[in-house]
Design a protein around this motif. Structure first.
Motif, mmCIF file in Angstrom:
data_model
loop_
_atom_site.group_PDB
_atom_site.id
_atom_site.type_symbol
_atom_site.label_atom_id
_atom_site.label_comp_id
_atom_site.label_asym_id
_atom_site.label_seq_id
_atom_site.Cartn_x
_atom_site.Cartn_y
_atom_site.Cartn_z
ATOM 1 N N LEU A 161 0.965 -1.529 0.447
ATOM 2 C CA LEU A 161 0.070 0.126 -0.014
ATOM 3 C C LEU A 161 1.292 1.554 -0.064
ATOM 4 O O LEU A 161 1.042 1.356 1.235
ATOM 5 C CB LEU A 161 -0.774 -0.156 1.473
ATOM 6 C CG LEU A 161 -1.888 0.998 1.233
ATOM 7 C CD1 LEU A 161 -2.612 1.380 0.240
ATOM 8 C CD2 LEU A 161 -2.393 0.996 3.329
ATOM 9 N N MET A 167 -3.426 0.140 -3.273
ATOM 10 C CA MET A 167 -3.134 -0.659 -3.759
ATOM 11 C C MET A 167 -2.067 -1.841 -5.118
ATOM 12 O O MET A 167 -1.993 -1.391 -6.009
ATOM 13 C CB MET A 167 -3.823 -2.389 -3.346
ATOM 14 C CG MET A 167 -4.891 -1.532 -1.491
ATOM 15 S SD MET A 167 -3.992 -2.046 -0.887
ATOM 16 C CE MET A 167 -3.739 -3.424 -0.306
ATOM 17 N N GLU A 251 -10.466 -1.817 2.621
ATOM 18 C CA GLU A 251 -8.962 -1.761 2.764
ATOM 19 C C GLU A 251 -8.452 -1.862 4.387
ATOM 20 O O GLU A 251 -9.514 -1.560 5.592
ATOM 21 C CB GLU A 251 -8.905 -0.330 2.797
ATOM 22 C CG GLU A 251 -9.191 -0.374 1.459
ATOM 23 C CD GLU A 251 -9.055 -1.287 -0.166
ATOM 24 O OE1 GLU A 251 -7.633 -1.468 0.317
ATOM 25 O OE2 GLU A 251 -9.191 -1.026 -0.867
#
Length: 434
Positions: A161, A167, A251
């Motif tokens: 990340l 990502m 996330e």
């Protein structure tokens, strides 16, 4: 190294600033003012015990790098050591000088500027690495590395990340020496683990060329938003903060800079800080944060309990002064809470999450008499209790009733409006009727 001067402050390429408004500054043996400084000037200064003295270095040399050694380099026939603390400047990128940087400048073939200290050591090399310049950034590893064969080539996964919250998945091959992004295989496998922060350098084709391990320190003391240091290391407005999210989030982490952290939390309670060689915090992996500035207490009757899929969290529906509200909390905290009991929920003022469960002050009495106009109840021991204006009485089935519905000799469980009172009642429920 001066990038620019603003309001008597030197702004450097490493984002540091130095207030020189009260400094005595010398260049070429003459006193100068802050406005006489130019971009590219190298300033040595002493502010110990308010000495406030600065000297602009004029000991420089231009030339081409002819050879790079394991611990030094040659420019125009003269050899120089790579001393501790030496830096390079390429465009706006200021970093630590090493043989890789020097080799890239040598391959570029352009002249470099050498800046010397008073001991004639090379303190700074200003030069260009051209298209060989690597883009570097800090990134959080999101998955342990895995090895696979890509057309017969040993390759390793690198899932991260980045600082923008994106990502990214890289495939990093072994080089001819058996290293992965300049790391030994054993080091690579130890470093590329989930939740580790690393420094990645990629080329213009987005190929990973180098991965560096960062020094890390566990957070032992809360880091507050107004703190300047964390575990002895200096915080900076651009320090990256990777905030762990709830399990139901799409996330696992959210990324913000320290200067914007006030929008996300009030303090960091647990996690890891990552630092550079200049004792600056470059990144924080925040495992647990407190988003609240204060807490609010709600006392009422638990009506419903809803468990999340996965079982890690629950919603509590609580009736407070006749109004039903819902608050969320961790299942581990709420494991002993039950329907149809009165509780006090300690809730964060920003996220409305349950942080603590308290039992409100209560006792059980036998009713002797009721005064509806005064809203008082006298028990068989002669004690008098007063129902506050917003107070509520419930029957055995937790339906709201009035004071006049309570019979003499009824058994009541009363809940006081505050732990500091033994008279004023907020809630009461009939245990059974005679």
């Amino acid at each position: 190294m001066v990038k620019e001067v603003k309001n008597n402050n030197i702004v450097s390429y490493n984002r540091e600033q130095l207030d020189i408004g009260e400094f005595t500054i010398v260049k070429d043996g003459k006193l100068i003012t802050p406005n006489d400084l130019n971009a590219g000037d190298l300033v040595f200064y002493n502010d110990h015990r308010n000495v406030n003295f600065g000297v602009v270095s004029t000991n420089t040399k231009k030339g081409k790098i002819e050879r790079v050694y394991t611990d030094g380099f040659k420019v125009d026939g003269k050899t120089y050591d790579i001393v501790s603390g030496a830096k390079y400047l390429d465009g706006n990128e200021l970093g630590n000088l090493d043989t890789n940087i020097l080799d890239q400048m040598k391959e570029e073939g352009k002249e470099v500027n050498l800046y010397f200290d008073f001991a004639k050591n090379v303190l700074l090399v200003l030069g260009s690495r051209g298209d060989r310049v690597l883009t570097s950034e800090y990134a959080l590893v999101t998955r342990d590395t895995k090895h696979f064969s890509n057309r017969g080539e040993d390759t390793y996964t690198l899932d991260v990340l980045n600082s923008k919250g994106d990502m990214i998945e890289y495939d990093v091959p072994k080089d001819k020496d058996g290293n992965i992004a300049k790391l030994l295989e054993e080091d690579w496998n130890n470093i590329i683990k989930k939740d580790n922060l690393i420094k990645i350098s990629v080329d213009k084709n987005n190929n990973v060329k180098e991965v560096k391990k960062l020094e890390s320190t566990n957070i032992e003391k809360n880091i507050n938003l107004n703190d300047i240091y964390a575990e002895g290391y200096k915080l900076h407005p651009d320090t990256l903060v990777f905030i762990a999210q709830d399990k139901d989030s799409t996330e696992p982490y959210k990324v913000v800079s320290w200067k914007d952290a006030h929008n996300e939390f009030n303090k960091i309670k647990t996690g890891v800080i990552y630092t550079n060689e200049m004792y600056r915090v470059v990144g924080i992996v925040a495992k647990e944060v407190d988003v609240n500035e204060k807490t609010i207490e709600y006392t009422g009757l638990v009506r419903e309990i809803y468990e999340y899929i996965g079982g890690y969290k629950k919603d509590i529906e609580i009736e407070i002064d006749g109004e039903k509200l819902i608050f969320a909390g961790k299942s581990s905290l709420l494991e002993n809470i039950r329907k149809w009991e009165f509780v006090t929920l300690v809730v964060g003022d920003k996220d409305n999450e349950i942080l603590e469960i308290k039992q409100p002050k209560s006792q059980t009495i036998i009713v002797d008499s009721i005064q509806t106009t005064r809203r008082t109840i006298e028990d068989t021991d002669g004690n008098v209790y007063e129902l506050i204006k917003k107070g509520i009485i419930y029957d055995e089935n937790f339906n709201q009733i009035s004071l006049r519905d309570i019979n003499q000799q009824s058994k009541l469980k009363i809940y006081f409006d505050d732990s500091n009172t033994s008279r004023f009642i907020r809630y009461a429920t009939i245990v059974y009727n005679n």
